[in-house]
Design a protein around this motif. Structure first.
Motif, PDB file in Angstrom:
ATOM      1  N   ALA A  83       0.832  -1.210   0.000  1.00  0.00           N
ATOM      2  CA  ALA A  83       0.000   0.000   0.000  1.00  0.00           C
ATOM      3  C   ALA A  83       0.861   1.253   0.000  1.00  0.00           C
ATOM      4  CB  ALA A  83      -0.926  -0.008   1.222  1.00  0.00           C
ATOM      5  N   GLY A  84       0.499   2.212  -0.856  1.00  0.00           N
ATOM      6  CA  GLY A  84       1.276   3.442  -0.910  1.00  0.00           C
ATOM      7  C   GLY A  84       0.524   4.557  -1.598  1.00  0.00           C
ATOM      8  N   VAL A  85       0.959   5.784  -1.337  1.00  0.00           N
ATOM      9  CA  VAL A  85       0.368   6.965  -1.956  1.00  0.00           C
ATOM     10  C   VAL A  85       1.470   7.905  -2.403  1.00  0.00           C
ATOM     11  CG1 VAL A  85      -1.736   6.843  -0.559  1.00  0.00           C
ATOM     12  CG2 VAL A  85       0.207   8.214   0.245  1.00  0.00           C
ATOM     13  N   THR A  86       1.121   8.830  -3.274  1.00  0.00           N
ATOM     14  CA  THR A  86       2.037   9.904  -3.670  1.00  0.00           C
ATOM     15  C   THR A  86       1.363  11.248  -3.429  1.00  0.00           C
ATOM     16  OG1 THR A  86       1.225   9.852  -5.951  1.00  0.00           O
ATOM     17  CG2 THR A  86       3.185   8.533  -5.459  1.00  0.00           C
ATOM     18  N   ARG A  87       2.184  12.238  -3.099  1.00  0.00           N
ATOM     19  CA  ARG A  87       1.748  13.627  -2.995  1.00  0.00           C
ATOM     20  C   ARG A  87       2.907  14.482  -3.499  1.00  0.00           C
ATOM     21  NH1 ARG A  87      -2.207  11.181  -1.917  1.00  0.00           N
ATOM     22  NH2 ARG A  87      -3.715  11.476  -0.228  1.00  0.00           N
ATOM     23  N   ASP A  88       3.174  14.363  -4.799  1.00  0.00           N
ATOM     24  CA  ASP A  88       4.349  15.022  -5.374  1.00  0.00           C
ATOM     25  C   ASP A  88       4.244  16.543  -5.282  1.00  0.00           C
ATOM     26  OD1 ASP A  88       5.087  12.460  -5.955  1.00  0.00           O
ATOM     27  OD2 ASP A  88       5.015  12.672  -8.132  1.00  0.00           O
ATOM     28  N   GLN A  89       5.375  17.151  -4.920  1.00  0.00           N
ATOM     29  CA  GLN A  89       5.444  18.603  -4.828  1.00  0.00           C
ATOM     30  C   GLN A  89       6.909  19.012  -4.678  1.00  0.00           C
ATOM     31  OE1 GLN A  89       4.653  21.656  -5.597  1.00  0.00           O
ATOM     32  NE2 GLN A  89       2.607  21.438  -4.645  1.00  0.00           N
ATOM     33  N   LEU A  90       7.271  20.150  -5.220  1.00  0.00           N
ATOM     34  CA  LEU A  90       8.629  20.650  -5.053  1.00  0.00           C
ATOM     35  C   LEU A  90       8.919  20.905  -3.581  1.00  0.00           C
ATOM     36  CD1 LEU A  90       8.810  23.166  -8.041  1.00  0.00           C
ATOM     37  CD2 LEU A  90       9.789  20.861  -7.918  1.00  0.00           C
TER      38      LEU A  90
END
Length: 241
Positions: A83-90
């Motif tokens: 299980a995993g998530v992403t919250r990409d941001q600089l």
């Protein structure tokens, strides 16, 4: 893992088996005749997979899910923390919430699942813990400080578990996929996909089955002497880094 246990079907728990890589892993174990369960939040599941609604960010939820699986399938012998998530941001724009959500799900979630799964494994003096990381955890990625940190942490986790529990017949390994052909990859602009492809020596994106094959091997009798390893499934992108 004894041959007798294998013939009877092992008790396997895969988190996040409702889509993508986790789904392919669960399907592979089902095809092998294992008793497969998943902890997931929503979505449909592959045939033959016992679904237990839960949240890896919550210890009580994880404990309750394992208890239900143990009641129906017996003690869990193989844990796959996917299980995993992403919250990409600089970096300079990344909020505390974006960082904490990813680390709590991807890293602390794997810890909660491995911790709970280890209880039965210690009693049985056998077990397999397989953590799904990413090439980004070792290779790095712009805008992914949170995701990279969470996935890199899984390596230290597996190696510490190996040193702690290796003498009890328990192995802990990491599978680090590269760019895999999933809905998330397919949603990328064509130009961006081409840019990524040019960096992969194999010249193609991986398939979810490629990752499932690596997990299947690490859970097999043939991998009994492999522990604390990082298995890249990335077409040569990371070159083992």
């Amino acid at each position: 893992m004894s041959d007798e246990a294998n013939s009877a079907g092992r008790s396997v728990l895969v988190t996040g088996a409702n889509r993508g890589i986790g789904r392919a892993i669960a399907e592979r174990f089902v095809a092998a005749g294992d008793k497969v369960a998943t902890v997931y939040r929503s979505g449909d599941l592959p045939d033959g997979v016992l679904g237990v609604t839960g949240d890896v960010r919550d210890t009580a939820s994880v404990d309750a899910a394992f208890s239900e699986v143990e009641d129906k399938h017996g003690p869990v012998e193989i844990v796959v923390a996917n299980a995993g998530v992403t919250r990409d941001q600089l970096l300079m724009r990344m909020s505390d919430e974006e960082f904490e959500t990813v680390v709590d799900t991807n890293l602390a979630g794997a810890f909660r699942v491995a911790r709970r799964g280890s209880k039965g494994m210690i009693r049985a003096r056998a077990g397999r813990i397989i953590l799904i990381s990413s090439v980004v955890g070792l290779y790095g990625g712009p805008g992914q400080v949170n995701y990279s940190a969470s996935k890199a942490g899984l390596v230290g986790m597996a190696r510490s578990i190996t040193r702690e529990l290796g003498g009890r017949g328990i192995t802990a390994n990491v599978v680090a996929p590269g760019f895999i052909d999933t809905a998330m990859t397919q949603a990328l602009p064509e130009k961006q996909q081409q840019t990524y492809l040019e960096t992969i020596p194999a010249g193609r994106f991986g398939a979810v089955e490629d990752v499932a094959s690596a997990v299947e091997f690490l859970a097999s009798p043939g991998a009994a002497y492999i522990s604390g390893a990082v298995i890249p499934v990335d077409g040569g992108l990371g070159m083992g880094h």
